[in-house]
Design an enzyme around this catalytic site. Structure first.
Site, short mmCIF file in Angstrom:
data_model
loop_
_atom_site.label_atom_id
_atom_site.label_comp_id
_atom_site.label_asym_id
_atom_site.label_seq_id
_atom_site.Cartn_x
_atom_site.Cartn_y
_atom_site.Cartn_z
N PHE A 155 32.16 38.32 46.31
CA PHE A 155 30.87 38.57 46.95
C PHE A 155 30.52 37.54 48.00
O PHE A 155 29.69 37.80 48.88
CB PHE A 155 29.76 38.61 45.89
CG PHE A 155 29.39 37.26 45.32
CD1 PHE A 155 28.51 36.41 45.99
CD2 PHE A 155 29.91 36.82 44.11
CE1 PHE A 155 28.17 35.16 45.46
CE2 PHE A 155 29.57 35.59 43.58
CZ PHE A 155 28.70 34.75 44.26
N LYS A 179 39.33 46.72 47.54
CA LYS A 179 38.28 46.83 46.52
C LYS A 179 37.27 45.73 46.81
O LYS A 179 37.48 44.59 46.44
CB LYS A 179 38.88 46.69 45.13
CG LYS A 179 38.08 47.38 44.00
CD LYS A 179 36.68 46.83 43.78
CE LYS A 179 36.68 45.46 43.14
NZ LYS A 179 35.25 44.98 42.92
N GLU A 182 31.49 44.64 44.17
CA GLU A 182 30.44 45.63 43.96
C GLU A 182 29.07 45.08 44.35
O GLU A 182 28.12 45.84 44.57
CB GLU A 182 30.42 46.08 42.49
CG GLU A 182 30.11 45.02 41.47
CD GLU A 182 31.33 44.22 41.03
OE1 GLU A 182 31.26 43.59 39.95
OE2 GLU A 182 32.35 44.20 41.76
N ARG A 183 28.97 43.74 44.50
CA ARG A 183 27.70 43.13 44.88
C ARG A 183 27.49 43.12 46.39
O ARG A 183 26.36 43.06 46.86
CB ARG A 183 27.64 41.70 44.36
CG ARG A 183 27.65 41.59 42.84
CD ARG A 183 27.68 40.15 42.40
NE ARG A 183 27.52 40.02 40.95
CZ ARG A 183 27.44 38.86 40.31
NH1 ARG A 183 27.50 37.72 40.99
NH2 ARG A 183 27.31 38.82 39.00
N SER A 232 36.68 34.03 40.59
CA SER A 232 36.56 32.97 39.60
C SER A 232 37.88 32.76 38.85
O SER A 232 38.74 33.65 38.82
CB SER A 232 35.46 33.30 38.60
OG SER A 232 35.83 34.42 37.81
N CYS A 287 34.05 28.41 47.47
CA CYS A 287 35.09 27.68 46.73
C CYS A 287 35.49 26.39 47.44
O CYS A 287 36.23 25.59 46.87
CB CYS A 287 36.31 28.55 46.49
SG CYS A 287 37.17 29.04 47.98
N GLU A 387 33.06 24.69 37.29
CA GLU A 387 32.50 25.21 38.53
C GLU A 387 31.12 25.80 38.28
O GLU A 387 30.97 26.73 37.48
CB GLU A 387 33.42 26.27 39.13
CG GLU A 387 32.97 26.77 40.49
CD GLU A 387 33.98 27.72 41.12
OE1 GLU A 387 34.21 27.61 42.33
OE2 GLU A 387 34.53 28.57 40.40
#
Length: 505
Positions: A155, A179, A182-183, A232, A287, A387
């Site tokens: 995202f 893909k 979805e956010r 993640s 990141c 994190e």
């Protein structure tokens, strides 16, 4: 331009056709600055993944046989369209992710730079040759596309990270399934529309929106040859293990806990704004964020650094990304904001000193959080090791550079590390010993250019070939190595021809 009042329709794109999501469940897409629902992401099933794979398989032979110079020309057209729609893409990033216009523009620019790199595909696909490896024998290598490949995007960079893989994969002759998160599905949809406008044939590029079912459908589908993932650590590990178990080539870029080491000779007037930008840019949701400040030196020097960083952080203007003066923008979801708060609570419980507390929302509406600094953090604390992915900076105090290196290397992550110093000797000592794949010298966000690999190591990366640069080209291609010789003399296969003048005509 404020685009936050518009509502969008999110659709899959399979075999050159946009599809409505009738019958599929959906997840709301929010404007993080207001909390308003701006779209719904269809949660695709394995059936949609399978149809996308079949469409991509059908398109692959013709696309792979398209001359590489023609594929490059299409990428040049795509790049031109991205430039023409630059501000629109920037505003889409701000709308669905929340980051400010400056960061959003930087994201779009870095994505376009990968397209520029991929426009050189005729050169990037060159093989290697050696003649006379033995008497009369030559050895050559050729690069071939893999087939159908897929990318699973996060995202936090909804425009840039799809562009890390898309132009390289299709430029090399593969067909491609994206893909999106979805956010944040809106930028991916716009990229698809621009690819159509650039003239990309049907089936070469496909979008399958969704969450867990779509991801597992991609990882387990026998028709997909390679998967690129960014996200993640737990999900990256799942993607890598599952994809590899199903015979795929996988690159999975994972989490991070990046140190910024500040030496006593650092030029704080220049270093502190850079540290603030690294720690709090995009609300810490990246990141490459510098999330641990390692203060080297005496207590007095450390106090001075923390004081200056605190003053700078406390002065940040919290607000929506579409307001020009905003410096700290919202988090992606309220649930994520609660997760970040829980880490601040944990740090306090572990014994850290909260010298700047952002837990109380600094403004109403949206998913805002204030800047936070946890001082006197030690290596045993979870806030030093895990994190957080939010606007939280942990300060670790050490006496020497070697102690700073030892602390940093104890982390399971190895994405990036920065050092602030004017000493070349210190830089060399640090560079030779630090365990991180991307290094910054007086640079807080050590992001490589598109022609270099995004080079995380340790638990920050699962795989062998990284994203972007020549690694990205190698990831999306396979070598064929040919060794050849010929037994006949040229005259045996091409007999002499009697030309008229030789026959006395």
């Amino acid at each position: 331009m404020q685009t936050h009042e518009k509502t969008f329709r999110v659709r899959n794109f399979i075999g050159g056709r946009w599809e409505e999501h009738d019958g599929l469940s959906a997840e709301p897409v929010y404007d993080p600055a207001t909390g308003r629902v701006i779209a719904e992401t269809p949660l695709s099933t394995r059936e949609e993944v399978d149809r996308a794979v079949r469409a991509a398989e059908e398109a692959f032979p013709r696309w792979a046989a398209t001359p590489v110079v023609e594929r490059a020309r299409l990428l040049f057209r795509f790049k031109m369209l991205l430039e023409e729609r630059f501000e629109e893409l920037r505003d889409l990033v701000t709308l669905e992710n929340g980051k400010d216009a400056k960061d959003a523009a930087g994201e779009v620019r870095r994505g376009i730079e990968v397209v520029e790199f991929a426009c050189g595909m005729p050169t990037l696909l060159m093989g290697e040759t050696v003649r006379d490896v033995a008497r009369g024998i030559d050895n050559v290598s050729w690069r071939y596309p893999l087939g159908v490949v897929a990318a699973i995007a996060p995202f936090n960079f909804p425009c840039m990270i799809p562009l890390w893989t898309l132009p390289v994969a299709i430029g090399a002759g593969n067909t491609y399934i994206l893909k999106p998160s979805e956010r944040t599905p809106l930028c991916s949809q716009r990229l698809g529309e621009l690819l159509i406008e650039a003239g990309l044939p049907e089936g070469v590029f496909n979008i399958v929106n969704g969450a867990r079912d779509a991801v597992n459908g991609i990882l387990e589908h026998p028709g997909i040859k390679a998967v690129s993932f960014v996200g993640s650590k737990p999900v990256a590990e799942h993607v890598y293990r599952t994809g590899c178990a199903h015979g795929k080539r996988v690159q999975a870029l994972a989490g991070a806990k990046n140190s910024m080491i500040v030496m006593p000779d650092a030029v704080l007037e220049k270093a502190v704004p850079n540290i603030i930008s690294s720690a709090y840019g995009n609300a810490g949701e990246r990141c490459l964020a510098g999330s641990v400040l390692v203060a080297v030196g005496s207590g007095e020097e450390q106090d001075r650094l923390v004081r200056k960083v605190r003053e700078a952080a406390a002065s940040l203007k919290v607000g929506p990304g579409y307001e020009e003066e905003s410096e700290l923008t919202p988090l992606i979801r309220d649930s994520h904001r609660e997760r970040v708060k829980s880490y601040i609570d944990l740090g306090e419980e572990e014994g850290a000193e909260v010298v700047l507390d952002g837990r109380e929302p600094p403004r109403g509406g949206g998913f805002f959080m204030g800047p936070t600094i946890l001082d006197r953090v030690t290596g045993e604390m979870r806030v030093a090791r895990e994190e957080i992915f939010g606007p939280v900076l942990s300060v670790v105090r050490v006496r020497t550079l070697d102690e700073a290196i030892e602390f940093t290397n104890a982390s399971p992550f190895g994405n990036a590390c920065s050092i602030y110093t004017e000493s070349g000797a210190a830089v060399r000592h640090w560079r030779e010993r630090i365990e991180a794949g991307m290094l910054g010298v007086n640079v807080g966000v050590a992001a490589p250019m598109a022609f270099f690999p995004f080079n995380g190591i340790k638990d920050s990366f699962y795989g062998d070939l990284h994203a972007t640069g020549k690694d990205g080209v190698r990831f999306f291609t396979e070598n064929k190595v040919e060794i050849s010789r010929f037994f006949s003399d040229p005259d045996d296969v091409m007999p002499a021809v009697a030309y008229p003048e030789e026959a006395g005509a």
